[in-house]
Motif scaffolding. Sequence first.
Motif, PDB file in Angstrom:
ATOM      1  N   LEU A  38       0.864  -1.183   0.000  1.00  0.00           N
ATOM      2  CA  LEU A  38       0.000   0.000   0.000  1.00  0.00           C
ATOM      3  C   LEU A  38       0.898   1.230   0.000  1.00  0.00           C
ATOM      4  CD1 LEU A  38      -2.824   1.280   0.226  1.00  0.00           C
ATOM      5  CD2 LEU A  38      -2.641   1.022   2.702  1.00  0.00           C
ATOM      6  N   GLU A  39       0.799   2.016  -1.066  1.00  0.00           N
ATOM      7  CA  GLU A  39       1.605   3.225  -1.201  1.00  0.00           C
ATOM      8  C   GLU A  39       0.703   4.434  -0.999  1.00  0.00           C
ATOM      9  OE1 GLU A  39       4.040   5.354  -4.759  1.00  0.00           O
ATOM     10  OE2 GLU A  39       4.485   3.236  -4.409  1.00  0.00           O
ATOM     11  N   VAL A  40       1.085   5.289  -0.068  1.00  0.00           N
ATOM     12  CA  VAL A  40       0.329   6.495   0.249  1.00  0.00           C
ATOM     13  C   VAL A  40       1.181   7.695  -0.145  1.00  0.00           C
ATOM     14  CG1 VAL A  40      -0.875   7.788   2.050  1.00  0.00           C
ATOM     15  CG2 VAL A  40      -0.696   5.285   2.228  1.00  0.00           C
ATOM     16  N   LYS A  47       5.985  10.126   0.594  1.00  0.00           N
ATOM     17  CA  LYS A  47       5.267   8.858   0.523  1.00  0.00           C
ATOM     18  C   LYS A  47       5.426   8.071   1.813  1.00  0.00           C
ATOM     19  CE  LYS A  47       5.560   8.340  -4.440  1.00  0.00           C
ATOM     20  NZ  LYS A  47       5.862   7.466  -5.565  1.00  0.00           N
ATOM     21  N   MET A  48       4.480   7.160   1.997  1.00  0.00           N
ATOM     22  CA  MET A  48       4.542   6.173   3.064  1.00  0.00           C
ATOM     23  C   MET A  48       4.215   4.832   2.419  1.00  0.00           C
ATOM     24  SD  MET A  48       2.298   5.876   6.593  1.00  0.00           S
ATOM     25  CE  MET A  48       2.904   7.447   7.201  1.00  0.00           C
ATOM     26  N   ALA A  63       7.830   5.257   6.857  1.00  0.00           N
ATOM     27  CA  ALA A  63       7.300   6.617   6.910  1.00  0.00           C
ATOM     28  C   ALA A  63       8.465   7.604   6.937  1.00  0.00           C
ATOM     29  CB  ALA A  63       6.440   6.789   8.167  1.00  0.00           C
ATOM     30  N   ARG A  64       8.146   8.867   6.779  1.00  0.00           N
ATOM     31  CA  ARG A  64       9.196   9.895   6.823  1.00  0.00           C
ATOM     32  C   ARG A  64       9.938   9.843   8.162  1.00  0.00           C
ATOM     33  NH1 ARG A  64       7.528  15.699   4.983  1.00  0.00           N
ATOM     34  NH2 ARG A  64       5.642  14.908   5.929  1.00  0.00           N
ATOM     35  N   ALA A  95      -1.006  11.468  10.197  1.00  0.00           N
ATOM     36  CA  ALA A  95      -1.306  12.854  10.551  1.00  0.00           C
ATOM     37  C   ALA A  95      -0.042  13.710  10.523  1.00  0.00           C
ATOM     38  CB  ALA A  95      -1.974  12.923  11.922  1.00  0.00           C
ATOM     39  N   GLU A  96       1.060  13.180  11.041  1.00  0.00           N
ATOM     40  CA  GLU A  96       2.334  13.919  11.021  1.00  0.00           C
ATOM     41  C   GLU A  96       2.747  14.237   9.595  1.00  0.00           C
ATOM     42  OE1 GLU A  96       5.216  11.495  13.036  1.00  0.00           O
ATOM     43  OE2 GLU A  96       4.369  11.915  15.015  1.00  0.00           O
ATOM     44  N   GLN A  97       2.609  13.264   8.713  1.00  0.00           N
ATOM     45  CA  GLN A  97       3.087  13.441   7.344  1.00  0.00           C
ATOM     46  C   GLN A  97       2.096  14.251   6.507  1.00  0.00           C
ATOM     47  OE1 GLN A  97       5.312   9.991   6.363  1.00  0.00           O
ATOM     48  NE2 GLN A  97       5.472  10.516   4.211  1.00  0.00           N
TER      49      GLN A  97
END
Length: 105
Positions: A38-40, A47-48, A63-64, A95-97
Amino acid sequence: MEESEFNALAEKTLAAIEAGLENSGADVDFELGAGGVLEVEFADGSKMIINRHGAAREIWVAARSGGFHFRPDNGSWIDTRDGVELFAKLERLLAEQAGEPVPLR
């Protein structure tokens, strides 16, 4: 846990994350690709990646703010380092990203 049981549980969990993203109203693009990846993508271009890792029987999150590994434990996925549940950790990381709340449940 047998591989087939792990794969079924991981697929169900990734589908639940995808459904949560669809219903969150957050400004993110996402795609659940082949192999359970799953790429967000966020408005700022970051991206995550959330994917299952069959050999370790874990769900991994890149995540970042870092990399995280989650193992199944009594119906939940638990972070191997701090014991936080997957959806709670993901909501915080997303939420952070994203710079806005991203409720998944």
